[in-house]
Design an enzyme around this catalytic site. Structure first.
Site, short mmCIF file in Angstrom:
data_model
loop_
_atom_site.label_atom_id
_atom_site.label_comp_id
_atom_site.label_asym_id
_atom_site.label_seq_id
_atom_site.Cartn_x
_atom_site.Cartn_y
_atom_site.Cartn_z
N GLY A 183 18.64 -32.98 -21.39
CA GLY A 183 19.21 -32.25 -20.23
C GLY A 183 18.64 -30.72 -20.87
N HIS A 212 17.18 -40.22 -26.16
CA HIS A 212 16.29 -39.81 -25.75
C HIS A 212 14.98 -40.31 -26.25
CE1 HIS A 212 18.76 -37.05 -23.97
NE2 HIS A 212 19.02 -36.49 -25.23
N ILE A 262 16.00 -41.25 -21.55
CA ILE A 262 16.10 -40.09 -20.51
C ILE A 262 15.46 -38.84 -21.19
CG2 ILE A 262 17.92 -41.12 -19.25
CD1 ILE A 262 19.87 -39.05 -20.23
N ASP A 267 17.03 -31.83 -31.22
CA ASP A 267 18.00 -32.83 -30.71
C ASP A 267 17.78 -34.09 -30.98
OD1 ASP A 267 19.80 -34.19 -29.30
OD2 ASP A 267 19.96 -32.87 -27.66
#
Length: 282
Positions: free
Chosen positions: A206, A188, A203, A183
């Site tokens: 998830g 991120h 961040i 990913d």
């Protein structure tokens, strides 16, 4: 309109053949912060956290995830992962090959946003089902066409003390390591992209939080035996920034474990991370 539900709902997204190796499994576990040798040593005792099945089809991807969904004209800056589940037919092998077939199963109209649901079924070369994944993305700035708003009943947590209440310290570089699990969304890693998406800094993925919480509950309440996991479902209720601490609480309730994850400590103490956490067991 950016999302045309008549085109999107039910659209087949094709099939993807993929393979994975023990090295992929080891990297995935390390990206979740695992240290136990049952997750990190290529031996007869190596096991696979079931959450690996969610990322296995795209594990070797090196480009940002595409959003070329039929009937959906959206971009990565609009998108937040809404929920994720996996339902397993059995333990995930430490290496193998499979084919995943994916479709858009539902689209919910939330007024100022849309929720796009996808379902993927992974099958072995023999045709046997290995696992089924179901996920949603929350698309900001879309919706408002008068479609189905969807429905979901929140998972009720027991009023008694949890059976486990533990924490995990997310490392400052954890999102950079987890990017190697397929990913490469710049949200991120790239501070400018993160700010454009409305966040003060990149961040944590998830799905990294998803795997961390599954590992924690497995280790704490299932004696570290990943083969006892039949399914794992969560709602992404908030974000984690690298360097923060995740608090994981879990309650054993019959044939399942329910739980929640929040930020522990600092200015965001108590902020939601994962809600509606349900781990089903065999």
């Amino acid at each position: 309109m950016p999302i045309d539900p008549d085109v999107a709902i039910g659209a087949e997204l094709g099939s993807l053949d993929f393979t994975w190796s023990e090295s992929d499994v080891l990297l995935y576990h390390l990206a979740l912060g695992a240290s136990d040798l049952s997750y990190t040593l290529e031996s007869a005792g190596l096991q696979v956290l079931p959450s690996f099945g969610v990322v296995a089809p795209t594990f070797h991807a090196s480009d940002p995830p595409p959003l070329d969904l039929p009937g959906c004209d959206i971009n990565l800056a609009q998108v937040v992962h809404g929920s994720q589940s996996i339902d397993l037919a059995g333990p995930v092998p430490t290496s193998g090959s499979a084919t995943v077939t994916t479709r858009i199963s539902e689209i919910w109209d939330k007024g100022k946003a849309a929720v796009i649901w996808q379902e993927g079924i992974a099958t072995a070369p023999s045709g046997e089902r290995l696992w089924t994944t179901r996920s949603s993305i929350f698309v900001k700035g879309e919706g408002g066409w008068g479609g189905d708003r969807g429905s979901s009943a929140p998972v009720e947590l027991p009023e008694r003390a949890p059976d486990t209440d533990t924490t995990y310290d997310v490392t400052p570089t954890q999102a950079l390591l987890y990017r190697l699990c397929g990913d490469r969304n710049p949200l991120h890693a790239d501070p400018e992209f993160a700010r454009a998406a409305g966040f003060p800094a990149p961040i944590l993925h998830g799905l990294c939080s998803y795997g961390i919480v599954l590992r924690t509950l497995t280790d704490q309440l299932l004696d570290g035996d990943a083969s006892r996991v039949a399914g794992f479902a969560v709602k992404f209720a908030g974000v984690v920034f690298p360097g923060e601490t995740i608090r994981v609480r879990g309650w054993v309730e019959g044939g399942r474990i329910v739980g929640a994850a929040t930020v522990a400590g600092g200015e965001r103490d108590g902020a939601a991370v994962l809600g509606d956490v349900v781990l089903t067991t065999v």
